[in-house]
Design a protein around this motif. Structure first.
Motif, PDB file in Angstrom:
ATOM      1  N   UNK A   1     -21.772-125.274   6.514  1.00  0.00           N
ATOM      2  CA  UNK A   1     -21.812-126.221   7.622  1.00  0.00           C
ATOM      3  C   UNK A   1     -22.040-125.497   8.944  1.00  0.00           C
ATOM      4  N   UNK A   2     -22.400-126.263   9.960  1.00  0.00           N
ATOM      5  CA  UNK A   2     -22.561-125.692  11.291  1.00  0.00           C
ATOM      6  C   UNK A   2     -23.556-124.546  11.301  1.00  0.00           C
ATOM      7  N   UNK A   3     -23.140-123.357  11.785  1.00  0.00           N
ATOM      8  CA  UNK A   3     -24.071-122.222  11.871  1.00  0.00           C
ATOM      9  C   UNK A   3     -24.279-121.508  10.541  1.00  0.00           C
ATOM     10  N   UNK A   4     -23.705-122.034   9.451  1.00  0.00           N
ATOM     11  CA  UNK A   4     -23.857-121.423   8.124  1.00  0.00           C
ATOM     12  C   UNK A   4     -23.469-119.941   8.172  1.00  0.00           C
ATOM     13  N   UNK A   5     -22.224-119.710   8.486  1.00  0.00           N
ATOM     14  CA  UNK A   5     -21.738-118.354   8.708  1.00  0.00           C
ATOM     15  C   UNK A   5     -21.904-117.469   7.484  1.00  0.00           C
ATOM     16  N   UNK A   6     -22.191-116.213   7.731  1.00  0.00           N
ATOM     17  CA  UNK A   6     -22.023-115.204   6.691  1.00  0.00           C
ATOM     18  C   UNK A   6     -20.518-114.991   6.542  1.00  0.00           C
ATOM     19  N   UNK A   7     -20.000-114.885   5.327  1.00  0.00           N
ATOM     20  CA  UNK A   7     -18.563-114.784   5.110  1.00  0.00           C
ATOM     21  C   UNK A   7     -18.215-113.501   4.370  1.00  0.00           C
ATOM     22  N   UNK A   8     -17.095-112.884   4.776  1.00  0.00           N
ATOM     23  CA  UNK A   8     -16.598-111.661   4.154  1.00  0.00           C
ATOM     24  C   UNK A   8     -15.082-111.747   4.079  1.00  0.00           C
ATOM     25  N   UNK A   9     -14.526-111.373   2.928  1.00  0.00           N
ATOM     26  CA  UNK A   9     -13.076-111.291   2.752  1.00  0.00           C
ATOM     27  C   UNK A   9     -12.661-109.831   2.611  1.00  0.00           C
ATOM     28  N   UNK A  10     -11.500-109.502   3.180  1.00  0.00           N
ATOM     29  CA  UNK A  10     -10.933-108.169   3.059  1.00  0.00           C
ATOM     30  C   UNK A  10      -9.676-108.237   2.198  1.00  0.00           C
TER      31      UNK A  10
END
Length: 284
Positions: A250-259
């Protein structure tokens, strides 16, 4: 590193917001890094050093924290003042565009500013925060914000910061010492000791209207148009996995990363975490 401040206008008068600055002061590429609720701009020292070759890195102490003034009217602590202060800061920097890294509260400030028409933010990193803020996390934070004890010495202060900051993950002794050094200030008087460098009145505002339901900021997030990176501590209680997944769609279609091994919030002091942020910010 350089220290400076800028005069800002709030609902009940002027206040001074302090900031630290790294890199070439004439570099037109500016990165603004904004901290969490009870933290301060020195949290970003490691990130700033790593990016100072590419950016003029500016790390403000949001009003009521760090070296910035405390507000006389505690009810003024809130996002309208925080966002307005950041607009004033960007005007002081004399640039039309900035990149933004925001941890928790700093991410919300960035998201609100990035959602505005003609926003100066052209690349956005949201560190362990998104368009849904869980009530459980806010209730946890309310238990300690503004209630920190006074400490007889730095060792006692560090022990307390390690306890409340346990979700930050496995930081080194040097990193905990750094956070402690810039989280406290000496008390006046013969007895000495140390206290946290934020206004205890923040806690009064935070608890004035208890949050019993999750906060929904989807309309704000969906108005963001710039490239966005969303980071999450895998054990976070503030940014849920389902919200992170939805942020990619949704929205800016973020790139996502989990630590892994981190809760709320990743401190961006670890080289691997810094590399993720650097690669995103500098991507062509």
């Amino acid at each position: 590193m350089r220290e400076a401040s800028v005069q800002c206008m709030g609902p009940h008068g002027l206040h001074r917001m302090a900031y630290t600055e790294w890199g070439d002061p004439d570099n037109p590429r500016v990165l603004v890094c904004v901290h969490g609720l009870t933290r301060n701009g020195r949290d970003f020292d490691d990130l700033a050093r790593a990016l100072a070759d590419e950016y003029r890195v500016v790390c403000p102490d949001v009003v009521g924290r760090g070296r910035s003034d405390w507000l006389d009217v505690k009810a003024d602590y809130g996002f309208p003042v925080y966002v307005n202060d950041m607009v004033t800061l960007i005007a002081r920097l004399n640039v039309d565009e900035v990149h933004w890294v925001g941890t928790s509260m700093g991410g919300i400030i960035g998201m609100v500013l990035a959602s505005q028409p003609r926003t100066p933010i052209t690349r956005l990193v949201l560190n362990d925060v998104g368009p849904v803020i869980t009530s459980a996390s806010l209730q946890r934070i309310a238990q300690y914000v503004g209630r920190a004890p006074e400490f007889p010495d730095l060792a006692a202060a560090e022990a307390w910061i390690r306890e409340v900051g346990a979700p930050f993950g496995a930081l080194t002794d040097a990193q905990w010492r750094h956070l402690t050094t810039y989280s406290v200030c000496p008390l006046e008087g013969e007895e000495g000791g140390f206290a946290m460098v934020y206004d205890p009145g923040l806690g009064d505002v935070f608890r004035a209207a208890p949050i019993l339901e999750d906060i929904d900021l989807w309309p704000v997030y969906e108005a963001v148009r710039c490239p966005t990176l969303a980071l999450r501590g895998a054990d976070s209680d503030l940014l849920e996995p389902a919200t992170l997944s939805a942020m990619a769609a949704r929205g800016p279609h973020a790139r996502t990363v989990e630590f892994a091994g981190v809760g709320h919030a990743p401190m961006l002091m670890d080289p691997a975490q810094i590399a993720v942020v650097r690669d995103f910010l500098l991507a062509r």
